[in-house]
Design an enzyme around this catalytic site. Sequence first.
Site, PDB file in Angstrom:
ATOM      1  NE  ARG A 103      -3.815   0.557   2.081  1.00  0.00           N
ATOM      2  CZ  ARG A 103      -5.005   0.588   2.693  1.00  0.00           C
ATOM      3  NH1 ARG A 103      -5.162   1.304   3.793  1.00  0.00           N
ATOM      4  NH2 ARG A 103      -6.016  -0.091   2.210  1.00  0.00           N
ATOM      5  CG  HIS A 130      -8.546   0.014  -2.431  1.00  0.00           C
ATOM      6  ND1 HIS A 130      -7.711  -1.064  -2.188  1.00  0.00           N
ATOM      7  CD2 HIS A 130      -9.147   0.300  -1.240  1.00  0.00           C
ATOM      8  CE1 HIS A 130      -7.815  -1.410  -0.915  1.00  0.00           C
ATOM      9  NE2 HIS A 130      -8.672  -0.604  -0.317  1.00  0.00           N
ATOM     10  CD  GLN A 133     -12.963  -1.955  -0.282  1.00  0.00           C
ATOM     11  OE1 GLN A 133     -12.129  -1.861   0.594  1.00  0.00           O
ATOM     12  NE2 GLN A 133     -14.166  -2.459  -0.044  1.00  0.00           N
ATOM     13  CG  ASP A 222     -13.833   6.092  -0.184  1.00  0.00           C
ATOM     14  OD1 ASP A 222     -13.743   5.919   1.055  1.00  0.00           O
ATOM     15  OD2 ASP A 222     -12.840   6.112  -0.937  1.00  0.00           O
ATOM     16  CB  CYS A 262     -14.144   0.994   0.617  1.00  0.00           C
ATOM     17  SG  CYS A 262     -13.703   2.729   0.699  1.00  0.00           S
ATOM     18  NE  ARG A 290     -10.210  -5.408   0.647  1.00  0.00           N
ATOM     19  CZ  ARG A 290      -9.464  -4.403   1.121  1.00  0.00           C
ATOM     20  NH1 ARG A 290     -10.025  -3.411   1.776  1.00  0.00           N
ATOM     21  NH2 ARG A 290      -8.159  -4.365   0.877  1.00  0.00           N
TER      22      ARG A 290
HETATM   23  N1  NVA Z   1     -10.275   6.520  -0.850  1.00  0.00           N
HETATM   24  C1  NVA Z   1      -9.839   6.044   0.441  1.00  0.00           C
HETATM   25  C2  NVA Z   1     -10.021   4.566   0.536  1.00  0.00           C
HETATM   26  C3  NVA Z   1      -9.658   3.982   1.862  1.00  0.00           C
HETATM   27  C4  NVA Z   1      -9.799   2.495   1.907  1.00  0.00           C
HETATM   28  C5  NVA Z   1      -8.390   6.428   0.652  1.00  0.00           C
HETATM   29  O1  NVA Z   1      -7.586   6.268  -0.275  1.00  0.00           O
HETATM   30  O2  NVA Z   1      -8.067   6.887   1.744  1.00  0.00           O
HETATM   31  N1   CP Z   2     -11.168  -0.391   2.956  1.00  0.00           N
HETATM   32  C1   CP Z   2      -9.883  -0.434   3.316  1.00  0.00           C
HETATM   33  O1   CP Z   2      -8.971  -0.655   2.504  1.00  0.00           O
HETATM   34  O2   CP Z   2      -9.691  -0.197   4.645  1.00  0.00           O
HETATM   35  P1   CP Z   2      -8.283   0.047   5.353  1.00  0.00           P
HETATM   36  O3   CP Z   2      -7.769   1.374   4.857  1.00  0.00           O
HETATM   37  O4   CP Z   2      -8.573   0.076   6.822  1.00  0.00           O
HETATM   38  O5   CP Z   2      -7.367  -1.052   4.970  1.00  0.00           O
END
Ligand code: NVA
Ligand code: CP
Length: 306
Positions: A103, A130, A133, A222, A262, A290
Amino acid sequence: MKRDFLTIDSLITQEVKDILASAKVIKHMSSWGDSPKPLDNHSVAIVFRKPSLRTRVSFDTGIHELGGHPVYITDAEIGLGKRESVADVARVLSRFVSLIVIRTFEQTEIEQLAEYSSVPVINALTDLLHPCQIMGDALTIMEHKGFVDNMAIAYVGDGNNIANSWLNLSKKVSLDLRIGTASDCKPDEEILKAAQEAGMSKITLTEDPIEAVTDADVIYTDVWASMGEKDQADAKAEKLKAFQVNAELLKNAKENVIVMHCLPAERGKEITDEVMDGPHSVVFDQAENRLHIQKAIMLFLTKGLV
Ligand code: NVA
Ligand code: CP
């Protein structure tokens, strides 16, 4: 040749369907405590440069259930691209582990890591995408609606990594995908154009949240400010306030609409407590799935599918 999973775009339609079917079997097996073990005696690096609850825990437990050993690493240890080049980190990790889950911020960074790694790399979220997800979300929709094909999916809110990944899925599965967002919060222009040109799905981009959700099977939202852009939270909240998923907005959708997020949610901003805790919400099923979809993805990249 090794395969990576950096984007849903790298899969063909049949592979998307196969991974979803495999995740269903894996989930079923887990109900009696069983799991395929393709990672027996293998270690997997899980590298996080941003915070995480769901992704971290689902990969950690999923790797364990597949027989493997997860090695959790943060940027404090490796200083990706600063202490050591991305290419060298990829070369070194490849000597120790059988898979790399990462990530990070830039999609280009993950692409570079995959280029120099001799083991498969999985995108656990970038600023752009993502994919794990959205694959998990497709499984959740299948469970609640029976199938994903031809579903009317209304994504309302920021045109971020989640919206972009929905657009990528729409190139593989036929959807009626509506994206309701403010004029300067649109999804990635190139990804949008490619999805429109693919001709697989009906794609609607609108600044009217009601148009987006009218007769929708699924309403998805989101956070308005993603990780790495929390300094823009107030400005984005101002631009996107008309796109809040609340009880009033839901009235325009189908009676049996499911509401997805998500997570993590900023309750009271992009979604109200009433909707998130209400009868249409499937947000915690999404979180659980997930685990199952990522096990199927890891299986796909290593030993095939169940
Ligand atoms: N759009 C959000 C998704 C988190 C799972 C982010 O990138 O923070
Ligand atoms: N939805 C998701 O990816 O959650 P986290 O950021 O907690 O991993």
